[in-house]
Each structure stands twice: as C-alpha cells, then as structure tokens.
Scaffold this motif. Structure first.
Motif, PDB file in Angstrom:
ATOM      1  N   THR A 111      85.127  98.139  49.129  1.00  0.00           N
ATOM      2  CA  THR A 111      84.864  97.085  48.145  1.00  0.00           C
ATOM      3  C   THR A 111      84.916  97.681  46.743  1.00  0.00           C
ATOM      4  O   THR A 111      84.385  98.767  46.498  1.00  0.00           O
ATOM      5  CB  THR A 111      83.488  96.449  48.390  1.00  0.00           C
ATOM      6  OG1 THR A 111      83.440  95.959  49.731  1.00  0.00           O
ATOM      7  CG2 THR A 111      83.243  95.295  47.438  1.00  0.00           C
ATOM      8  N   THR A 145      82.631  86.497  52.956  1.00  0.00           N
ATOM      9  CA  THR A 145      83.425  87.427  52.156  1.00  0.00           C
ATOM     10  C   THR A 145      84.437  88.147  53.042  1.00  0.00           C
ATOM     11  O   THR A 145      84.267  88.219  54.266  1.00  0.00           O
ATOM     12  CB  THR A 145      82.536  88.486  51.473  1.00  0.00           C
ATOM     13  OG1 THR A 145      81.940  89.314  52.484  1.00  0.00           O
ATOM     14  CG2 THR A 145      81.460  87.841  50.614  1.00  0.00           C
ATOM     15  N   THR A 189      84.888  91.338  53.030  1.00  0.00           N
ATOM     16  CA  THR A 189      84.200  92.534  53.528  1.00  0.00           C
ATOM     17  C   THR A 189      83.419  92.237  54.802  1.00  0.00           C
ATOM     18  O   THR A 189      83.514  92.959  55.804  1.00  0.00           O
ATOM     19  CB  THR A 189      83.244  93.083  52.454  1.00  0.00           C
ATOM     20  OG1 THR A 189      83.987  93.386  51.278  1.00  0.00           O
ATOM     21  CG2 THR A 189      82.539  94.330  52.941  1.00  0.00           C
ATOM     22  N   ASP A 211      87.368  89.294  47.212  1.00  0.00           N
ATOM     23  CA  ASP A 211      86.423  89.420  48.332  1.00  0.00           C
ATOM     24  C   ASP A 211      85.777  88.088  48.712  1.00  0.00           C
ATOM     25  O   ASP A 211      85.592  87.792  49.888  1.00  0.00           O
ATOM     26  CB  ASP A 211      85.341  90.439  47.971  1.00  0.00           C
ATOM     27  CG  ASP A 211      84.518  90.880  49.180  1.00  0.00           C
ATOM     28  OD1 ASP A 211      85.101  90.997  50.272  1.00  0.00           O
ATOM     29  OD2 ASP A 211      83.305  91.088  49.030  1.00  0.00           O
ATOM     30  N   THR A 236      84.541  90.728  42.722  1.00  0.00           N
ATOM     31  CA  THR A 236      84.697  91.835  43.659  1.00  0.00           C
ATOM     32  C   THR A 236      85.986  91.697  44.452  1.00  0.00           C
ATOM     33  O   THR A 236      86.398  90.597  44.806  1.00  0.00           O
ATOM     34  CB  THR A 236      83.495  91.874  44.630  1.00  0.00           C
ATOM     35  OG1 THR A 236      82.299  91.945  43.866  1.00  0.00           O
ATOM     36  CG2 THR A 236      83.575  93.086  45.540  1.00  0.00           C
ATOM     37  N   TYR A 237      86.604  92.843  44.729  1.00  0.00           N
ATOM     38  CA  TYR A 237      87.826  92.905  45.523  1.00  0.00           C
ATOM     39  C   TYR A 237      87.620  93.859  46.703  1.00  0.00           C
ATOM     40  O   TYR A 237      86.729  94.717  46.675  1.00  0.00           O
ATOM     41  CB  TYR A 237      88.999  93.423  44.690  1.00  0.00           C
ATOM     42  CG  TYR A 237      89.372  92.560  43.518  1.00  0.00           C
ATOM     43  CD1 TYR A 237      90.333  91.560  43.636  1.00  0.00           C
ATOM     44  CD2 TYR A 237      88.780  92.749  42.271  1.00  0.00           C
ATOM     45  CE1 TYR A 237      90.696  90.771  42.557  1.00  0.00           C
ATOM     46  CE2 TYR A 237      89.129  91.964  41.181  1.00  0.00           C
ATOM     47  CZ  TYR A 237      90.086  90.980  41.331  1.00  0.00           C
ATOM     48  OH  TYR A 237      90.445  90.201  40.257  1.00  0.00           O
ATOM     49  N   THR A 238      88.480  93.721  47.706  1.00  0.00           N
ATOM     50  CA  THR A 238      88.587  94.768  48.719  1.00  0.00           C
ATOM     51  C   THR A 238      89.904  95.501  48.499  1.00  0.00           C
ATOM     52  O   THR A 238      90.872  94.926  48.002  1.00  0.00           O
ATOM     53  CB  THR A 238      88.560  94.192  50.143  1.00  0.00           C
ATOM     54  OG1 THR A 238      89.663  93.289  50.310  1.00  0.00           O
ATOM     55  CG2 THR A 238      87.264  93.473  50.424  1.00  0.00           C
TER      56      THR A 238
END
Length: 748
Positions: A270, A249, A251, A303, A123-125
C-alpha cells in the motif's frame, strides 16, 4: 511511403493512412502471436512503441481511424479448439506509464476526477506486473465451475479442465460469496522453465522461447494431462463477477483472497501517493533479476473500491489503474544536427538528427529535444537537468524509447565531445519566415510571431482546418493542402471556399493536375460546398486558436449560442486581454521585489491597479468569458489576442462571409426547472464530483459558470463555500445546498 521512424508530425495524410494500415497488420499479427499462438514475434517495448505510434497518428488524423483500430482491441480472438466463454465482467487491459511524470499525472487526474485536493489522503496499491497469461476462475457455491483465458476481453477460451491441474488454484472454497470470480496470472518460474526446456530437449520436443510462452502454451493444451505435467503457477490479484463484495479496499480484498488459499504476490504494498509508488517501483525493479519469475513493470491501483466504482472505465482500460512499465533498451549514437520545426501555433520545436541506431528493435534516426531549456541542460525553472550538461551538435548522446512514439535524448557523454563543439544557439527568428521568435514569460516554448505570413504556420493551420474534428472536407487532406498552398491556390481558410470561383469552373485547371480527373475535381468542389454550413463549435475548433481545443470550443459555443453573440462579446472584451497580461507581469515584478526586500507582497493591490481604468463593459465581458466553466484566463487571452490581430481577424471575417454558422445545439429541456439558468457550484460537493455536477447540469440545459455574477441564477453551495457564497448573497442569487440541487432536478 514514410518509414516507420518518420515523425508523426511529418506524415502526410496519405502516408498516415498507409502507416495505420501497416500498424494494424503488424499489431493484429503480434496479438495473435502473443495471445493465440503463444509465440510473440515482438518484444514488449516494440509492441508498446507501435501501439503508441498508432494512437498518436489517430490523434493527429482522427478521420483515418480504422474500424479495426488496435487502440480499441484487447488481446486477441480465442483460438479454435476450445469452447468459448463470454465474460460476465469484461477483462480489461491497462493503460501504460513509462516515466515518473506519468505517475504524477495519473495521481493528479484521479484527484481531479474525484474532486480531491492535493492534500486529501488517497491510497494506492502497487504490485509487480507478472509477465504471464491472464486467467479468470469462476466459483459457484464454493466450487470451481469455469476457468477462462482473457481472449479479446469479452470472449475467452474455456480451459477449466486444465486449470484444475494447477496446484495454486483451489477447486473448492468455503465461506465465499455464492458467485466469486477470481482473476490473476498463470506463469512459470525461471527454474521450472529451464527444467521444462531440458526435458523437451531430451525427448526431442520443441524448446520454448521464454517462460511466458511456456506458461501460455502449457495452459492452452487440448489434453489436460499435458498441462498437468507442466509446472504452472498462479498469482491472484483481482476479481470479476461477485454476488457479494470481498472487502472495501483493494488491500483487504487481496488479503481475503490469500486467506481463501490463493497465492498473492508478497511484493504488493500500500502506498500513500506518487512518492511512495515510485519508491516501491525502484525496490521492485532492483529485485527484478532475483525474483525467479518474469515481471515487466509495476501496477498501481486506487485502493478504495468505492473510488474505483466512481472512476469507472474507458473503452478498454480502467481509470483507476495504470501499469508502470520498466524502461526499454537504451542506445548511444552521434547527434549529427539539430533542426527546428515550426508548428501550427508557431512553436519552434528542436529535433535531433542522429546517426541511425537500433533502440528496442527499431532503427532510430530522429529524437525530440523538447525546447531550448532542455538543450541547455536546465528545466523550465532554471534548475539543472543531466547534471547541467548541455547538448551540442557532434555530441555522443544516449537515446531511449521507453514506448514513446518519438524517441528522446536522455544523456550526453562529455568524454566523447568533439573539441570544436560549440554551445547550440537557439534561434530567435523563425527559420521559415524570418519573423521574430518570442518566448513569453512562463512559457517553455519560443514561438514565431509571423502568424499567417509564416508558411509553416499557415500550412499547419490549413491542415488543422480541414481535419476531421473541424471542417472534415472529403478529398482535401494534408497532402492536397500542401500542394494547393505551394501552388498559391489557397493561403487562408476562406480561399478554400472561393477556389472554384477564382478558377472559373475550377474544373479545367484542377482536372489537369497529376492525380486529379474531372470526376475527382467535381467531387472536391461538391464536398467544399457541403461544408459551407458548419456548427459553431466545429468552426471555433477549426480556427486552430492556441489553447482552444474541441472541449473549449464547444464550451464557448454553448455559452454564447451564436457566432454573432460570440464575436460581439469578444470585440467588447479585447482590451481586457492586455490589461490582464500587464497585471500579471506587474504581479510577478511585485513578487520578485518583495522577495528581495524581505517583505510581504501586496499582489491584490498590484492587480487591481492595472484593472481600475478598464471600462465596466470591458470588465463585464471579460468576467463573463472567464466565468465559463472550463474557460480560464489562458484560453480567454488566446481567443481575444487572436481576434485583436488585424490580419487574423480580417482572415476570419473573410471566412465567415462564405459560411452559414449554425447556432449551438440546445438540449431538450421542456419543463426542466434549470433549463436556461446559469448555475455555479462551490464548496465541497459530497454526492458528486465537480465534473459530474457540470455534466448533469449541462445535460439539463443549464449553463455552468465558474464565477458568480449578476447573470448567475443559482448557486449550489457545499460545505466550505466561501467568497462565492458571500457574493451570491450580496447579489440576491438563489442559494441551495447539494441536497436541494438533487431535489430540484429529481425526475428531470
């Protein structure tokens, strides 16, 4: 001197040095104007383009990299008038991405580093990249005690009194770690900027050029009352020193900052991977004009903060984040001609010669056309690009820079195509030597088959041979190589080391040449003699073999140890290259035939059929070569094919007679339990990535292989180990798990 639009590949060494000096001057001035004076004299696109050009020249001429290289700098030194603040945690810049492929590559590089497959969740932001002034806020026991600008990343300016006047910055916090350093961006909205300039005009003050200048200039006032009168805002998005973590994280950390009273950007989202990241990028880009404040791209961050820690940092940028910049200016112009340039590996590269046009503040007269498929309007798989529109001489084409060193042709206006324009026929013979230009199956590039008889290849190979990562001969750079080749003095690397003998003392002829004297000539011959002793890894890299870069060259050197061992192994394995290529061609034919017949392809049987007559020693030598971690079939075929070519091997042999090749250095391994052993890692490693495991093992003197053979001493098997573990058991190889590996090397 070359002009600023000269292709990096076309620069001589002297021109490159002058260009690096010019770029260093421009970029230092630009950094000072942007970070210190708050009055930028270059657009972001111009600045990015110049930095990328600087980096490309340094990559081609690493020996010319300056001590004050812009590549190693972040921001600019703090201005006079403020006390200095040394950041406890350095404030880094971000590496840049300019197209969708860069984002896919970013995701792939992260996965490779972490040892994640393409299907593992990651996962990325994604958040807007605010065009403002970076600020770090340090809280101790909940009280704002210090605010500092980024400065050069290590030392910034103390603007604490000014920061306390900004409404978005709390001066006290509750329920926070004892030490909390919040980082973000000071900015000014478009509406507030317009009001400020109106007030400046009414009072006879100086108008600001843009909101970023206004925000930076307002924060960096020696009188806090002036700052207080300016409508500054602050978005929090990161942190520096912490006595306790904010979250697990990115986030959740951003959400925690919002709970504490900081403004965070509502467009932060996200994302589950490149597709989500790019979709959000498009959404933000579409809103850009209506946001009410300036942004110049989107920032993506891994993330998981645990992953961020593992990924770490490069010299000036984190590995776990990248800034996806918005496109720079586009322009239309006439494509006057298509020229073909021939490189060191024989690649035929098409270059567009354009009617000069200004793109992003830079005059462009050349652009890359990539390869023959790109010109024809298709990708490497035959699918249409640009809606299938081909590119022809005389066309009206769209050119873009997007921060790239070499501009690109993006589109064609068919409505303006001349009536007599004909499809471009990509040459099937080399324009330099007339040899056949071959395009191998699966390769996007057509290559000259002439080898050293091709003057373009010969000169480029010689330039590479004397480059910094290779022989690095003082006084013999690209310009001198071109001169000596043109005069017939050197045709291959061995000629460099016989130059003096072939001209008697050599001094008389050389010292009478323009630009040479007796001292400079003697210095050159002395420098050549000094390089007769060369480490094996540098020699392999200097040969300029396709796919054999510095890393592969050193991997080969460490594995074989000496030139004699490598040459013997290669001579034994040479027939395997043709067997491999024949097998892969047959496999592709079988795959196509099976698709047409609607049956399941039997690729294993097809491949085995082409290997069954290969003698056992040849196969064993091939397995040993391709089993070196980092050396796959592509590198192996390139190495073996080069040594199998009679003319090239003779040239290499002549070179070796002039040299003393040092064996590869071995690490200090006294008493080390894995020194000299061949180790294979397989399965899912949980306490280390594959890259970390390899680096640690090699540092302890072990050889790391990618395949199990009779020479394997130890197999480290993680969960999911399959055929390698089975083969190791059949061969009686010692097998341990990951915990056993750490127990084995503990204290080593």
């Amino acid at each position: 001197m070359a002009n600023q639009d000269t292709s990096v590949d076309a620069l001589t060494k002297a021109e490159a040095a002058a260009e690096l000096e010019r770029l260093a001057t421009i970029l230092v001035q630009a950094n000072t104007a942007y970070h210190t004076d708050d009055a930028p004299d270059l657009s972001d696109a111009e600045y990015d383009a110049l930095k990328r050009r600087n980096a490309a020249i340094e990559a081609r001429f690493p020996d010319l990299k300056r001590a004050d290289s812009p590549s190693d700098q972040v921001g600019a030194a703090p201005a006079e008038g403020f006390t200095k603040v040394r950041h406890e945690v350095r404030m880094m810049s971000l590496s840049n991405a300019f197209d969708d492929d860069d984002i896919t590559s970013f995701d792939q590089s992260i996965r490779r580093y972490l040892g994640l497959s393409a299907t593992d969740p990651l996962t990325y932001t994604a958040e807007p990249k605010i065009d403002g002034l970076s600020l770090s806020l340090r809280y101790e026991n909940g009280t704002l005690v210090q605010a500092a600008t980024r400065g050069d990343g290590q030392v910034g300016e103390n603007v604490t009194a000014n920061a306390r006047t900004i409404a978005d910055i709390p001066t006290t916090l509750t329920g926070v770690p004892d030490v909390l350093e919040i980082r973000g961006e000071v900015y000014m909205s478009h509406a507030d900027f317009a009001d400020l300039n109106a007030r400046q005009a009414a009072t006879g003050g100086k108008a600001f050029a843009n909101p970023r200048n206004a925000a930076a200039g307002s924060l960096r006032q020696l009188d806090p009352e002036i700052t207080k009168s300016r409508p500054l805002r602050f978005f929090a998005y990161s942190w520096g020193a912490l006595s306790d973590s904010l979250a697990d994280t990115q986030t959740d950390a951003i959400a925690r900052m919002a709970q504490l009273g900081f403004q965070t950007n509502p467009l932060t989202q996200t994302c589950g991977g490149p597709a989500d990241m790019l979709a959000h990028y498009r959404r933000i880009e579409a809103q850009r004009a209506t946001l009410g404040y300036d942004i110049d791209g989107v920032v993506y961050k891994v993330d998981d903060l645990g992953y961020q820690d593992r990924l770490g940092f490069r010299s000036t940028t984190p590995r776990w984040a990248i800034a996806h910049k918005f496109p720079a200016e586009l322009a239309w112009t006439r494509l006057e001609a298509i020229d073909i340039q021939v490189g060191r590996t024989g690649a035929l590269s098409p270059v567009a010669r354009l009617t000069p046009v200004t793109v992003g503040g830079v005059v462009v007269s050349n652009a890359t056309l990539h390869n023959e498929d790109y010109i024809a309007g298709r990708d490497a798989n035959g699918a249409p690009i640009r809606d299938g529109k081909d590119i022809r001489e005389g066309d009206w084409v769209q050119v873009y820079r997007a921060g790239d060193v070499i501009p690109k042709v993006a589109d064609v206006d068919l409505a303006k195509r001349p009536g007599d324009a004909t499809p471009y026929r990509f040459p099937h013979t080399c324009p330099e030597c007339g040899s056949e230009a071959i395009r191998e199956e699966g390769d996007a590039v057509r290559r000259c088959s002439g080898g050293l008889i091709c003057p373009a290849q010969a000169v480029e190979k010689l330039k590479h041979f004397v480059s910094r990562g290779a022989f690095d001969i003082e006084g013999l750079g690209a310009k001198q190589v071109e001169q000596f080749y043109s005069d017939g003095w050197i045709r291959e690397p061995a000629d460099i080391f016989t130059l003096k003998d072939r001209f008697g003392t050599g001094l008389q002829q050389l010292k009478n040449r323009e630009g040479w004297g007796e001292k400079s000539a003697q210095n050159l011959f002395d420098a050549i003699d000094e390089k007769r002793i060369i480490p094996l890894g540098r020699l392999l890299f200097a040969l300029g073999l396709r796919h054999v870069g510095e890393v592969a060259a050193n991997d080969l050197a460490r594995h074989y140890g000496s030139w004699a061992a490598l040459a013997d192994a290669v001579d034994i394995a040479k027939p395997a290259a043709e067997a491999y290529l024949a097998a892969e061609r047959a496999v592709e034919d079988e795959r196509r035939a099976a698709d047409q017949d609607g049956r399941r392809a039997n690729l294993t049987a097809t491949r085995k059929a082409h290997w069954q007559d290969v003698p056992t020693p040849v196969r064993a030598a091939w397995d040993d070569l391709t089993g070196i971690d980092g050396i796959g079939a592509t590198v192996a075929v390139s190495l073996l094919t080069s040594f199998a070519q009679e003319a090239e091997r003779a040239s290499i042999d002549r070179l070796i007679t002039q040299l003393t090749v040092e064996d590869a250095e071995r690490p200090q391994t006294d008493g080390n339990p894995v020194a000299g052993k061949t180790v294979v890692f397989t399965g899912a490693l949980e306490r280390m990535t594959r890259a970390e495991a390899k680096a640690r093992a090699e540092a302890l003197g072990a050889k790391v292989s990618g395949s199990v053979s009779s020479k394997t001493d130890l197999l480290v098997a993680g969960p999911g180990a399959g055929s390698k573990e089975t083969k190791a058991r059949d061969l009686g190889v010692d097998i341990i798990d990951e915990d056993g590996w750490f127990d084995l090397i503990e204290g080593a």
